[in-house]
Motif scaffolding. Structure first.
Motif, short mmCIF file in Angstrom:
data_model
loop_
_atom_site.label_atom_id
_atom_site.label_comp_id
_atom_site.label_asym_id
_atom_site.label_seq_id
_atom_site.Cartn_x
_atom_site.Cartn_y
_atom_site.Cartn_z
N ARG A 176 0.84 -1.20 0.00
CA ARG A 176 0.00 0.00 0.00
C ARG A 176 0.88 1.26 0.00
N THR A 177 1.90 1.27 0.87
CA THR A 177 2.77 2.47 0.89
C THR A 177 3.61 2.53 -0.40
N ASP A 178 3.80 1.38 -1.04
CA ASP A 178 4.52 1.39 -2.32
C ASP A 178 3.64 1.91 -3.45
N GLY A 179 2.35 2.09 -3.16
CA GLY A 179 1.48 2.70 -4.17
C GLY A 179 0.48 1.76 -4.82
N ALA A 180 0.30 0.55 -4.26
CA ALA A 180 -0.60 -0.42 -4.89
C ALA A 180 -2.04 -0.24 -4.39
N ARG B 47 2.08 4.61 11.90
CA ARG B 47 1.11 4.11 10.91
C ARG B 47 0.11 5.20 10.52
N ALA B 50 1.85 7.23 8.03
CA ALA B 50 1.92 6.50 6.76
C ALA B 50 0.58 6.47 6.04
N LEU B 52 -1.75 4.30 7.10
CA LEU B 52 -2.26 2.93 7.28
C LEU B 52 -3.29 2.88 8.41
N ALA B 72 -2.79 5.74 1.93
CA ALA B 72 -1.33 5.53 2.09
C ALA B 72 -0.61 5.61 0.74
N ARG B 73 -1.27 5.08 -0.30
CA ARG B 73 -0.56 5.03 -1.59
C ARG B 73 -0.43 6.41 -2.24
N VAL B 77 5.31 8.59 1.03
CA VAL B 77 6.15 8.03 2.09
C VAL B 77 6.59 6.62 1.71
N MET B 79 8.01 2.98 3.55
CA MET B 79 8.08 2.38 4.88
C MET B 79 8.98 1.14 4.86
N PRO B 99 7.60 -0.36 -6.26
CA PRO B 99 7.03 0.99 -6.09
C PRO B 99 7.16 1.85 -7.34
N ARG B 150 12.51 5.21 -4.87
CA ARG B 150 11.68 6.23 -5.56
C ARG B 150 11.83 7.61 -4.92
#
Lengths: 280, 349
Positions: A176-180, B47, B50, B52, B72-73, B77, B79, B99, B150
């Protein structure tokens, strides 16, 4: 020291003896109906047992030449594969939702899905018959696909869910944090990670579908929709009486592919069958 | 690069309060460490930064932009997780590229950036392997590479080293600190290891039971703990906390008598003194007790002295040896004594 070694080898011998006896007990019926399938009809019902029957391919020729066995086989394969595909397409997102999202009624929905497996199939037999008749699907492979899929949906959902629960939440958080997106996470992270579980669920659904008889008999009324399990029943009536060697051979043909697949994935299968035993 | 502001941030699950009333301003390029015991709310706070977890109350801003409700996406950020969280079905190359792929970076650029990031963490030779065959240290470096690839505006690191052995942890700590300085990326780092916090942080945020106890540079927090919890949490071994009473300007407890640094009145107090501020001395010093245990570590010796019911830890010279129960005398460094209210734990000056 020597006595310890001897007692160990004795214990190993006893273990193999017990396991061997159990394997023989399980496999004896299979070998028996293979032997019946490969002997002439005259040697099936006899006053004295025949330990060394004559080898005969009469039944083999009969089922392929006198009966549309290839069609039954094709119907079985199409209905089963179709039902498994429907199950996976619906059960994987359902399992993902049940294992990952928090929402009101989630556990009730999970239990409802499971409870569909708890009732006796005969209870819904007549409603299902009328449902498919009104939809014009009686005596079609489509109806068989839908029925098999419905029967196995709960089992497939719960097996897949149990595997999903074992996936660390961190993996999804990372994605999710990677953008998915959620769909990407399911497709690219979760599904590859639980592939053994998905295969297990598919094989279990396949076994249940192959063995399904009641609904198939209800829905299929002509060879257009007959499957192997219903075809077996065709050898029990008519002027020829009960054709035991044909029944045995068809049963064996239906058994072999399942046996091969189960042996190939037995490691994962045992986990699938005990799902929920440790983690619910 | 980003400035992160938390204003009145709270997180509740029904009646359970995870984080309460957090106000924090993290400067651009700063490395802030959230430090505290398990369940103190440090990971929950991270979190929420982030995306989340959504705060129940309060506002989170990045470079002045309100982040509440932003997925989050869509926050810029990256993580790093305690369990590495590498995708097991992908090679290290694919993991690091993930990513970039999610953000639609052109393919040729993806390959260049992956090699660049892998080079920075010295992982270039392992790009075609799956995570399962790598060691813990290599996996953590792969996770780092995936975070830096990234060039996000903020790194969030959730106990990234706690699964590694002590030696590797130290090596990775150095690598993380070097990378952070080199990339100049705002970093929030969560740990329960105070050595990690002291060595890495520009500022440390000490948390307990969902609330911030103290914010400061490592030196400030070490030299001026604001309460007994912080005093006991920072330092290895931790500060000795001895319950006693102050009257007539003297603090007394069984076996202990020392000037109370100008604290007047007649009241119960807790004395705090660090092991390195205790010195083995002649008799007639501040503490008289008996040797309870001796732990040589090579470069110095940890000595535990029993005074009344209290066990007081002292850092002694490497050659120090004594028999158990032998009488021992300790002088405190009078400039480095701390007093705390025994009820609230708040520092009394």
């Amino acid at each position: 020291m020597a006595s310890v070694r001897r007692s160990r080898s004795e214990s190993l011998f006893i273990r193999y003896l017990v396991l061997g006896a159990w394997a023989l007990f399980c496999l004896a019926p299979v070998l028996w109906f293979l032997s019946i399938g490969l002997r002439p009809r005259t040697e099936i019902i006899t006053p004295q047992p025949i330990y060394f029957p004559t080898f005969s391919l009469d039944a083999w020729h009969m089922i392929w030449e006198d009966w549309p066995m290839a069609k039954y086989l094709r119907n079985s394969v199409l209905a089963i594969i179709g039902s498994v595909v429907i199950d996976l397409v619906l059960a994987i997102p359902a399992a993902y939702s049940l294992s990952r999202y928090e929402y009101r009624g989630r556990d009730d929905i999970g239990f409802y899905i499971l409870s569909t497996r708890m009732m006796a199939p005969a209870i819904v037999a007549i409603p299902i018959f009328f449902l498919f008749r009104n939809m014009g699907l009686l005596d079609t492979i489509w109806a068989l696909m839908l029925v098999y899929a419905a029967i196995n949906m709960s089992v497939v959902t719960w097996i897949v869910r149990s595997y999903m629960l074992d996936i660390p939440k961190e993996l999804e958080d990372a994605a999710r944090t990677d953008g998915a997106s959620d769909l990407r996470i399911l497709w690219e992270i979760i599904i590859p990670a639980i592939l053994p579980g998905i295969i297990t669920a598919a094989v279990i659904a396949m076994i249940f579908a192959i063995n399904e008889f009641l609904f198939t008999l209800l829905i299929a009324s002509t060879p257009d929709a007959y499957t192997m399990s219903v075809a077996l029943a065709n050898f029990t009536g008519g002027s020829d009486g009960v054709i035991y060697n044909a029944i045995a051979l068809v049963a064996f043909i239906a058994f072999v592919p399942v046996f091969v697949v189960v042996v190939a994935i037995q490691k994962h299968l045992s986990r699938g069958l005990t799902m929920g035993a440790i983690k619910g | 690069m980003a400035r992160i502001e938390l204003e009145g941030v709270e997180k509740r699950w029904g009646a359970v309060v995870g984080v309460r009333d957090i106000d924090l301003d993290i400067a651009d390029q700063e490395l802030v460490v959230f430090l505290g015991p398990s369940g103190c709310g440090k990971t929950t706070t991270m979190r929420m930064i982030a995306g989340l977890e959504e705060p129940t109350e309060g506002e989170i801003r990045m470079d002045g932009e309100l982040m509440n409700g932003v997925d989050a996406r869509d926050r810029d950020v990256a993580m790093v997780f305690q369990g590495y969280a590498l995708y097991p079905n992908m090679t290290i190359f694919e993991n690091i590229r993930f990513p970039l792929r999610m953000r639609g970076v052109p393919k040729a650029e993806q390959t260049r950036l992956v090699h660049q990031a892998a080079g920075m963490v010295e992982l270039g030779e392992h790009l075609d392997r799956k995570p399962g065959v790598l060691s813990g240290g290599q996996r953590q470096r792969a996770a780092l590479a995936r975070a830096i690839v990234r060039n996000p505006s903020c790194f969030l690191m959730d106990e990234p080293l706690s699964n590694l052995d002590a030696k590797l942890r130290q090596a990775m700590r150095v690598q993380i600190k070097h990378l952070q300085r080199e990339l100049k990326t705002t970093t929030v780092y969560v740990t329960h290891d105070q050595i990690e916090a002291m060595t890495l942080a520009d500022r440390i945020v000490i948390m307990e039971r969902g609330a911030i106890q103290q914010i400061g540079t490592p030196d400030e927090i070490y030299a001026n703990p604001s309460n007994a919890f912080v005093a006991g949490f920072i330092g290895s071994p931790p500060m000795n906390l001895i319950e006693g009473r102050v009257s007539d300007g003297m603090f007394t407890a069984p076996g202990i008598a020392v000037a109370a640094n100008g604290i007047e009145g007649d009241r119960d107090l807790t004395l705090g003194v660090r092991p390195e501020d205790c010195h083995i001395g002649p008799s007639d010093t501040h503490l008289d007790g008996a040797v309870f245990a001796i732990e040589p570590t090579g470069d110095l010796t940890y000595l535990t002295i029993k005074a009344g019911e209290d066990l007081v830890e002292v850092k002694a010279d490497r050659g120090y040896r004594a028999d158990l129960d032998a009488p021992e005398h300790v002088a405190f460094n009078l400039d480095r004594l701390y007093f705390f209210d025994p009820e609230s734990g708040i520092r009394v000056r």
